[in-house]
Design a protein around this motif. Structure first.
Motif, PDB file in Angstrom:
ATOM      1  N   ARG A  36       0.912  -1.383   0.062  1.00  0.00           N
ATOM      2  CA  ARG A  36       0.158   0.161   0.115  1.00  0.00           C
ATOM      3  C   ARG A  36       0.878   1.253  -0.054  1.00  0.00           C
ATOM      4  NH1 ARG A  36      -0.426  -1.967   5.524  1.00  0.00           N
ATOM      5  NH2 ARG A  36       0.099  -0.250   6.882  1.00  0.00           N
ATOM      6  N   TYR A  37       2.106   1.271   0.524  1.00  0.00           N
ATOM      7  CA  TYR A  37       2.944   2.438   0.506  1.00  0.00           C
ATOM      8  C   TYR A  37       3.480   2.485  -1.025  1.00  0.00           C
ATOM      9  CZ  TYR A  37       3.450   1.943   5.521  1.00  0.00           C
ATOM     10  OH  TYR A  37       3.106   1.947   7.135  1.00  0.00           O
TER      11      TYR A  37
ATOM     12  N   ARG B 179      -3.142  15.247   2.477  1.00  0.00           N
ATOM     13  CA  ARG B 179      -2.161  14.956   1.521  1.00  0.00           C
ATOM     14  C   ARG B 179      -2.726  15.042   0.024  1.00  0.00           C
ATOM     15  NH1 ARG B 179       0.585   9.141   1.909  1.00  0.00           N
ATOM     16  NH2 ARG B 179      -1.345   8.394   1.239  1.00  0.00           N
TER      17      ARG B 179
ATOM     18  N   TYR C 219      -4.464   2.699   5.969  1.00  0.00           N
ATOM     19  CA  TYR C 219      -3.578   3.764   6.080  1.00  0.00           C
ATOM     20  C   TYR C 219      -2.281   3.799   5.342  1.00  0.00           C
ATOM     21  CZ  TYR C 219      -7.156   3.774   9.847  1.00  0.00           C
ATOM     22  OH  TYR C 219      -8.387   3.512  10.505  1.00  0.00           O
ATOM     23  N   THR C 220      -2.259   4.729   4.600  1.00  0.00           N
ATOM     24  CA  THR C 220      -0.997   4.600   3.804  1.00  0.00           C
ATOM     25  C   THR C 220      -0.077   5.938   3.923  1.00  0.00           C
ATOM     26  OG1 THR C 220      -2.253   6.063   2.175  1.00  0.00           O
ATOM     27  CG2 THR C 220      -2.210   3.490   2.068  1.00  0.00           C
ATOM     28  N   LEU C 221      -0.217   6.425   5.356  1.00  0.00           N
ATOM     29  CA  LEU C 221       0.768   7.549   5.546  1.00  0.00           C
ATOM     30  C   LEU C 221       1.895   6.960   5.730  1.00  0.00           C
ATOM     31  CD1 LEU C 221      -1.562   9.580   8.154  1.00  0.00           C
ATOM     32  CD2 LEU C 221      -1.163  10.234   5.698  1.00  0.00           C
ATOM     33  N   PHE C 222       3.186   7.443   5.432  1.00  0.00           N
ATOM     34  CA  PHE C 222       4.627   6.875   5.862  1.00  0.00           C
ATOM     35  C   PHE C 222       4.818   7.051   7.216  1.00  0.00           C
ATOM     36  CE2 PHE C 222       5.028   8.334   1.273  1.00  0.00           C
ATOM     37  CZ  PHE C 222       4.405   6.946   0.415  1.00  0.00           C
ATOM     38  N   PRO C 223       4.846   6.074   8.050  1.00  0.00           N
ATOM     39  CA  PRO C 223       4.917   6.339   9.518  1.00  0.00           C
ATOM     40  C   PRO C 223       6.463   6.860   9.673  1.00  0.00           C
ATOM     41  CG  PRO C 223       5.424   3.877   8.681  1.00  0.00           C
ATOM     42  CD  PRO C 223       4.741   4.795   7.606  1.00  0.00           C
ATOM     43  N   TRP C 224       7.418   7.032   8.771  1.00  0.00           N
ATOM     44  CA  TRP C 224       8.598   7.591   9.373  1.00  0.00           C
ATOM     45  C   TRP C 224       8.646   9.200   9.245  1.00  0.00           C
ATOM     46  CZ3 TRP C 224       7.745   4.002   5.255  1.00  0.00           C
ATOM     47  CH2 TRP C 224       7.831   4.555   4.009  1.00  0.00           C
TER      48      TRP C 224
END
Lengths: 251, 281
Positions: free
Chosen positions: A152-153, B155, B93-98
């Motif tokens: 998904r990323y 976003r 949830y596709t926000l980049f966690p880093w």
């Protein structure tokens, strides 16, 4: 609160160390333990002024530190390289993952005699062996990290207009980083074991060699002093690796 | 603000999507689907699980290639993602966690090569728009699911697309949160005047937000009926307790009920080859 908790933890740890030291002092004072097995603490302490003046000691320390650096460089470069090549290609990852996992359960020390045959008794065999030892967790974790980045990323990156290059540098690598770094940490620890075990088993220089030789000639206080020095070196090395990790994680 | 022109912004013509499962069956997820979405319009896609509504959305966004048929944006064929014109809000949830929240919001502009200062300003504006300006320096893991999806909306908005494609953006949230977020979304959209295609499972959400609700049939996915919601925008919370809302919702329920029943029975008898690729409705 958190600060106080940390203080308590440190206090308990220091307390445990004090208990060990007290038992050591008591047992050796009472003469219940042969000084050949366990010398009195101050006898070990007395060794250090001699060691610091001894060029052999500094030579050994230097040899071991260099072997360690070399082994880690070999393990990290080879592990990351193989990990990236294999991890980015799904069929290769499927083939390699169980092999790499299996390799980590094999007592790699068995291959040390071959290392000596190939690279001689000097530092090269320790670099090779330590590097070989540390290679597997680094490669395995890199493969796992890259092949398990959530799709998904990548979909999100595509929708947000990431180029191929941007997808790799800004999404794939940061997503895989924590797992890769834990592999590197593990690999570093195994490099240490590899290098020191290699020196203990067959060598003519280095801390491991000094440990083996002082043990062989019953110079027990010196043996303990060398073990202590090796532990300090290990602590410094581990601290350096962890620090580097933390800095990377902050990006 | 909400007026719709007659010129379609996004068109799908006879879009068919078929794929082979691992067991060698051919599954037709979408069967000759044609749809026009007009500029400024809010269109919901609703249907039973596995009807291909998410697949259609991905095809409209150029994230997946259809087997046959054509999709076009302002008359131009879509063959891949067009981040300048089409924004995406995903179900997961596709926000980049880093990355911090603000840096997540600006990431699309970063990919586009916009300068640091400009993209930061733009991101900050959109983060304020979804009411999360105070969380700019937090990390996604520190935010609730609903907040994360609002960030995902910011976003997408910060790319300033004409069209926003949303794949069950509130699907993982509880009923109350999702109602509030729906109202929020209605408010934000009035401000930005975007064209929206919105995939949902929720009848209320579809009726509350949409100008038109596209009801899809069980696999193979076809358009069964299109419902028009005449209520003027911006929609007020009071709309969701009005008689017209209830009537529309009930109408939608009847339409869907048959399809969900058909889909469930097909799954139970195994004829629908459930399990293979069925997750992405």
């Amino acid at each position: 609160m958190a600060r106080r908790e940390r203080l308590t933890v440190v206090a308990i740890q220091l307390g445990l160390a004090a208990v060990v030291l007290a038992v050591w002092v008591y047992q050796t004072r009472a003469g219940r333990v042969s000084p050949i097995l366990l010398p009195q603490p101050e006898r070990v302490l007395d060794e250090f002024p001699d060691l610091v003046r001894d060029p052999v000691f500094w030579g050994s320390l230097r040899t071991t530190a260099l072997e360690l650096a070399g082994a880690f460089a070999v393990a990290a470069v080879a592990g990351l390289l193989v990990g990236v090549v294999v991890g980015r290609w799904a069929p290769a990852a499927r083939v390699a993952t169980p092999l790499l996992a299996w390799a980590q359960t094999v007592p790699i020390i068995l291959f040390y005699p071959i290392c000596i045959l190939l690279f001689g008794i000097g530092p090269m065999s320790k670099v090779a062996f330590g590097g070989f030892y540390g290679f597997f967790p680094i490669a395995a974790n890199t493969v796992l990290a890259l092949s398990t980045v959530p799709p998904r990323y990548l979909t999100a990156a595509a929708a947000l207009g990431a180029s191929r290059r941007q997808t790799v540098t800004r999404v794939l690598i940061p997503a895989a980083r924590p797992l890769i770094l834990s592999g590197v940490r593990l690999g570093a620890a195994l490099c240490l074991i590899g290098v020191l075990a290699g020196e203990l088993l067959g060598s003519t220089e280095g801390l491991g060699y000094q440990i083996a030789s002082s043990s062989g000639s019953f110079r027990t206080p010196e043996l303990y002093a060398y073990i202590f020095v090796a532990l300090v070196l290990v602590a410094i090395f581990n601290l350096a690796i962890t620090r580097a990790d933390d800095r990377n994680a902050q990006v | 603000m909400a007026e719709t022109t007659t010129a379609p912004a996004l068109t799908a013509t006879e879009v068919t999507m078929a794929y082979r499962t691992r067991r060698g069956h051919t599954v037709v997820a979408l069967d000759r689907v044609s749809l026009d979405v007009r500029r400024g319009e809010f269109v919901s896609l609703i249907g039973p699980s596995g009807c291909g509504k998410s697949t259609l959305l991905y095809i409209l966004g150029g994230l997946r290639r259809q087997t046959s048929g054509e999709v076009a944006l302002d008359g131009q064929r879509i063959t891949g993602p067009t981040p300048r014109k089409v924004g995406f809000v995903f179900q997961d949830y596709t926000l980049f966690p880093w990355r911090t929240i603000i840096s997540n919001v600006e990431v699309g502009l970063e990919f586009r090569g916009v300068g640091r200062k400009e993209r930061r300003e733009h991101a900050a504006y959109n983060l304020d728009l979804v009411g999360l300006g105070a969380f700019a320096n937090a990390y996604p893991g520190e935010l609730s699911g609903g907040m994360q999806q609002r960030v995902a909306i910011a976003r997408a908005l910060s790319m300033d697309p004409e069209i926003l494609l949303m794949d069950e953006p509130f699907g993982a949230l509880d009923e109350q949160t999702r109602t509030v977020l729906g109202e929020e979304l209605a408010r934000i959209l009035e401000k930005t005047g975007k064209t929206i295609v919105f995939v949902t499972h929720s009848l209320s959400e579809a009726v509350f937000l949409s100008d038109r609700v596209v009801v899809m049939s069980a696999r193979p996915g076809r358009i069964k009926e299109i419902l028009t919601v005449a209520e003027p925008r911006p929609r007020q919370p009071a709309f969701s307790t009005s008689q017209s809302f209830t009537d529309l919702r009930n109408g939608l329920f009847d339409l869907l009920h048959e399809e969900v029943r058909a889909a469930t029975l097909a799954e139970m008898s195994g004829a629908g080859i459930g399990g293979d690729g069925g997750r992405r409705g």
